[in-house]
Write a protein that holds these residues in place. Structure first.
Motif, PDB file in Angstrom:
ATOM      1  N   ASP A 195       6.082  17.336  15.123  1.00 57.03           N
ATOM      2  CA  ASP A 195       5.819  18.496  16.242  1.00 57.03           C
ATOM      3  C   ASP A 195       7.550  18.537  16.745  1.00 57.03           C
ATOM      4  O   ASP A 195       8.288  17.767  16.790  1.00 57.03           O
ATOM      5  CB  ASP A 195       5.392  17.888  17.574  1.00 57.03           C
ATOM      6  CG  ASP A 195       3.915  17.393  17.255  1.00 57.03           C
ATOM      7  OD1 ASP A 195       3.198  17.965  16.151  1.00 57.03           O
ATOM      8  OD2 ASP A 195       3.359  16.593  18.188  1.00 57.03           O
ATOM      9  N   ILE A 214       6.589  22.742  19.674  1.00 58.00           N
ATOM     10  CA  ILE A 214       5.621  23.465  18.585  1.00 58.00           C
ATOM     11  C   ILE A 214       4.991  22.216  17.849  1.00 58.00           C
ATOM     12  O   ILE A 214       5.641  21.288  17.351  1.00 58.00           O
ATOM     13  CB  ILE A 214       6.619  24.208  17.601  1.00 58.00           C
ATOM     14  CG1 ILE A 214       7.496  25.127  18.470  1.00 58.00           C
ATOM     15  CG2 ILE A 214       5.866  25.260  16.724  1.00 58.00           C
ATOM     16  CD1 ILE A 214       8.709  25.563  17.487  1.00 58.00           C
ATOM     17  N   LYS A 215       3.496  22.486  18.019  1.00 62.94           N
ATOM     18  CA  LYS A 215       2.702  21.495  17.331  1.00 62.94           C
ATOM     19  C   LYS A 215       2.414  21.762  15.709  1.00 62.94           C
ATOM     20  O   LYS A 215       2.350  22.583  15.567  1.00 62.94           O
ATOM     21  CB  LYS A 215       1.486  21.653  18.168  1.00 62.94           C
ATOM     22  CG  LYS A 215       1.393  21.008  19.513  1.00 62.94           C
ATOM     23  CD  LYS A 215       1.213  19.253  19.608  1.00 62.94           C
ATOM     24  CE  LYS A 215       1.266  18.666  20.678  1.00 62.94           C
ATOM     25  NZ  LYS A 215       1.466  17.351  20.480  1.00 62.94           N
ATOM     26  N   ALA A 226       9.512  28.285  11.601  1.00 67.03           N
ATOM     27  CA  ALA A 226       8.997  28.023  13.254  1.00 67.03           C
ATOM     28  C   ALA A 226      10.149  27.605  14.127  1.00 67.03           C
ATOM     29  O   ALA A 226      10.274  28.308  15.101  1.00 67.03           O
ATOM     30  CB  ALA A 226       8.127  26.901  13.258  1.00 67.03           C
ATOM     31  N   GLU A 230      11.475  30.155  17.108  1.00 62.88           N
ATOM     32  CA  GLU A 230      11.445  29.814  18.601  1.00 62.88           C
ATOM     33  C   GLU A 230      12.921  29.945  19.187  1.00 62.88           C
ATOM     34  O   GLU A 230      13.047  30.239  20.449  1.00 62.88           O
ATOM     35  CB  GLU A 230      10.965  28.400  18.548  1.00 62.88           C
ATOM     36  CG  GLU A 230      10.612  27.663  20.015  1.00 62.88           C
ATOM     37  CD  GLU A 230       9.895  28.758  20.814  1.00 62.88           C
ATOM     38  OE1 GLU A 230       9.029  29.254  20.307  1.00 62.88           O
ATOM     39  OE2 GLU A 230       9.985  28.369  22.138  1.00 62.88           O
ATOM     40  N   THR A 248       3.209  24.130  25.341  1.00 68.32           N
ATOM     41  CA  THR A 248       3.227  23.649  23.853  1.00 68.32           C
ATOM     42  C   THR A 248       2.791  24.877  23.121  1.00 68.32           C
ATOM     43  O   THR A 248       1.938  25.857  23.776  1.00 68.32           O
ATOM     44  CB  THR A 248       1.906  22.817  23.848  1.00 68.32           C
ATOM     45  OG1 THR A 248       2.152  21.567  24.722  1.00 68.32           O
ATOM     46  CG2 THR A 248       1.622  22.404  22.377  1.00 68.32           C
ATOM     47  N   ARG A 249       3.411  25.164  21.903  1.00 69.67           N
ATOM     48  CA  ARG A 249       3.214  26.413  21.255  1.00 69.67           C
ATOM     49  C   ARG A 249       2.783  25.978  19.750  1.00 69.67           C
ATOM     50  O   ARG A 249       3.081  24.924  19.481  1.00 69.67           O
ATOM     51  CB  ARG A 249       4.548  27.245  21.113  1.00 69.67           C
ATOM     52  CG  ARG A 249       4.688  27.466  22.659  1.00 69.67           C
ATOM     53  CD  ARG A 249       6.304  28.433  22.637  1.00 69.67           C
ATOM     54  NE  ARG A 249       5.855  29.936  21.927  1.00 69.67           N
ATOM     55  CZ  ARG A 249       5.570  30.976  22.586  1.00 69.67           C
ATOM     56  NH1 ARG A 249       5.606  30.795  23.985  1.00 69.67           N
ATOM     57  NH2 ARG A 249       5.489  31.867  22.019  1.00 69.67           N
ATOM     58  N   TYR A 251       2.594  27.198  15.884  1.00 68.09           N
ATOM     59  CA  TYR A 251       3.046  28.107  14.589  1.00 68.09           C
ATOM     60  C   TYR A 251       2.298  28.634  13.961  1.00 68.09           C
ATOM     61  O   TYR A 251       1.238  28.019  13.505  1.00 68.09           O
ATOM     62  CB  TYR A 251       4.092  27.401  13.911  1.00 68.09           C
ATOM     63  CG  TYR A 251       4.823  28.266  12.938  1.00 68.09           C
ATOM     64  CD1 TYR A 251       5.764  29.319  13.044  1.00 68.09           C
ATOM     65  CD2 TYR A 251       4.697  27.705  11.518  1.00 68.09           C
ATOM     66  CE1 TYR A 251       6.167  30.046  12.134  1.00 68.09           C
ATOM     67  CE2 TYR A 251       4.992  28.861  10.255  1.00 68.09           C
ATOM     68  CZ  TYR A 251       5.849  29.832  10.943  1.00 68.09           C
ATOM     69  OH  TYR A 251       6.527  30.744   9.960  1.00 68.09           O
ATOM     70  N   THR A 258       5.750  31.865  16.833  1.00 62.46           N
ATOM     71  CA  THR A 258       4.956  30.776  17.657  1.00 62.46           C
ATOM     72  C   THR A 258       4.049  31.317  18.584  1.00 62.46           C
ATOM     73  O   THR A 258       4.644  32.535  19.211  1.00 62.46           O
ATOM     74  CB  THR A 258       5.984  29.782  18.144  1.00 62.46           C
ATOM     75  OG1 THR A 258       6.765  30.464  19.105  1.00 62.46           O
ATOM     76  CG2 THR A 258       6.852  28.972  17.211  1.00 62.46           C
ATOM     77  N   SER A 260       1.964  30.665  22.549  1.00 62.71           N
ATOM     78  CA  SER A 260       1.551  29.718  23.651  1.00 62.71           C
ATOM     79  C   SER A 260       0.179  29.132  23.512  1.00 62.71           C
ATOM     80  O   SER A 260      -0.668  30.118  23.109  1.00 62.71           O
ATOM     81  CB  SER A 260       1.715  30.354  25.022  1.00 62.71           C
ATOM     82  OG  SER A 260       1.644  29.484  26.144  1.00 62.71           O
TER      83      SER A 260
END
Ligand code: ADP
Ligand code: MG
Length: 478
Positions: A195, A214-215, A226, A230, A248-249, A251, A258, A260
């Motif tokens: 992340d 970004i998760k 990603a 961002e 938290t976004r 990809y 990315t 939301s």
């Protein structure tokens, strides 16, 4: 305006234990859904978690490897949230007293510089199950096999300043956990998930900007893309007069953007509290000493040794030591081959790696064992094989035709190094092509290559190339 990027990574490494962190169920990947989730993993009422000592050993191993504080006392806490793949309604994690705190890792950057990245903490926690959105029309399937798999969450300081640095750091952690043998690092299977927390600020500004997280980016290439997407997005938002929202976004690699996912929770939203089912983890010095004594050579040390001991260029040393199995393979092949280290390095980085890539195989599944490659290197070093013949032998070994000596014997691939035999071949060709010989003598150097080719052909490719060149030159000039 001049912007600066600030990045901190949270890396989840699945620990390579046989059973789960709080139950005896198997952690093996790929089983039929819900066949590896026992009552504890399902969160049934009345069950009690029992800590897996091996997970603790893995965490301590990591802590010692990054020179971190290994906390003699750490606490498991409940992190409360609802999700269909989390049947208990809370994840057992560590919050205020993690098992590992304050370490650091040196990363190497392009152009040979290096940078120290702070590691805030590394804590133990359990993985959640998986929601399967694809195979069930209009519905979501829940697979709880992964529930309770031990994770080490490794949290970096916000020390990274570009997507490239973030990737270098993630790769260094990946290489380290694999070297230590505490995580298999398989990103496709989700054993190693990253992340990225990203924010931007004006150059010279002291405070950090608001970050987005970004998760679950599942490759290094996507991580770089990603983060870069961002960064651009946040700069556009701010320059357009807006402000970045903490969120938290996700990809999306297909659209390279990315999106939301949800507003970012704060720690208090999770209502962390010590898990009353688990005792504090208290480590004895003797346990830590034992783990310290069993630490393998670390990637950075190995790389340095490959440079000083084998005299390899830094690039080769980095390539070979990025993966412990590859480094072991190289060393074993070199030992058996008894050749120049650079020759072994060239073969491992060249033909072996290319063949593995082409076949989509890892070094562990290489059909040519290190000992077999060593056997080939031996025959190159003692001049039995030219480079070209060696390639032929390698292909035959890859195809399962036996070891180098057997193939050389069977195919009659021995290189011709006998000087008089080569002279005879050369003389035969010169007698056969008098016109070309004349051309050469009248200054047309280009026919030299043609004549070399003819001698090689007459030798069925087996003449030692250096000797052939020398003899041909001597005869033409003589
Ligand atoms: P949480 O646990 O809520 O995600 P943390 O404060 O523990 O938040 O930080 C998580 C990660 O985010 C860490 O790797 C940290 O370095 C990074 N981070 C914190 N603030 C910022 C920021 N402003 N910009 C970029 N990364 C940040
Ligand atoms: Mg986080």
């Amino acid at each position: 305006m001049q912007w600066e990027t600030v990045i901190g990574l949270e890396i989840h490494a699945q620990l390579a234990t046989k059973s789960k962190i709080f139950s005896g169920a198997s952690t093996a990947f790929g089983a039929e859904p819900n066949t590896q989730a026992c009552a504890v993993d399902l969160g049934l009422p009345g069950v009690l978690p029992v800590l897996n000592e091996e997970a603790v050993r893995c965490a301590v191993t990591f802590g010692l490897a990054i020179g971190a504080e290994v906390n003699r006392r750490s606490i498991f806490a409940r992190k409360n949230y609802f999700y269909p793949d989390l049947p208990k309604g809370y994840q057992i994690s560590q919050y205020e007293q993690p098992i590992v705190a304050r370490g650091e890792l040196v990363i190497e950057l392009e152009g040979g510089s290096s940078k120290v990245i702070g590691i805030t903490r590394a804590h133990l926690e359990e993985d959640a199950g998986k929601s399967l959105h694809e195979d069930f029309h209009g519905m979501t399937g829940i697979d709880l096999n992964r529930a309770g798999t031990p994770l080490l969450e490794i949290v970096s300081e916000p020390d990274l300043r570009s997507a490239k640095e973030a990737v270098a750091y993630a790769k260094a952690i990946h290489s380290l956990v694999r070297h230590l043998g505490i995580c298999d690092g398989n990103m496709q299977e989700g054993s190693f998930r990253v992340d990225a927390n990203v924010s931007v600020r004006l150059k010279g500004q002291r405070e950090f900007g608001t970050r987005a997280e970004i998760k679950n980016v599942n490759s290094f290439r996507f991580l770089e893309r990603a983060i870069n997407f961002e960064i651009e997005r946040q700069i556009d938002v701010i320059e357009g007069g807006g402000s970045v929202v903490q969120e938290t976004r996700l990809y999306d690699p297909d659209r390279d953007e990315t999106r939301s996912m949800r507003g970012k929770e704060e720690a208090h939203d999770y209502r962390y509290f010590p898990d009353p089912d688990l005792l504090p983890v208290v480590l004895e010095e003797s346990f830590i000493d034992k783990v310290r004594a069993s630490l393998p050579e670390l990637p950075a040390e190995k790389k340095q040794r490959f440079i000083t001991h084998y005299g390899l260029p830094a690039y080769d040393a980095a390539f070979l030591t990025a993966d412990r199995a590859l480094a072991d393979y190289f060393e074993e092949a070199l030992k058996v081959g008894g050749c120049e280290p650079k020759l072994a390095a060239n073969w491992v980085m060249g033909d072996v790696s290319a063949a593995l890539n082409k076949a989509g195989l890892e070094i562990g599944a290489c059909p040519v064992s290190a000992a077999m490659l060593g056997g080939l290197l031996k025959r190159i070093a003692d001049n039995t094989l030219s480079g070209k013949l060696a390639k032929e032998v390698f292909e035959a070994m890859w195809a399962g035709e036996g070891d180098a000596d057997a193939i050389i014997e069977k195919k009659g691939l021995k290189q011709i190094t006998d000087e008089s035999a080569i002279e005879a071949l050369v003389d035969g060709v010169l007698a056969q092509f008098p016109a070309q010989v004349e051309e050469f003598r009248s200054g047309k150097d280009k026919v030299f290559g043609f004549l070399v080719g003819q001698v090689m052909k007459a030798a069925k490719g087996k003449a030692n190339p250096a000797q052939l060149n020398a003899v041909l030159k001597k005869r033409l000039e003589g």
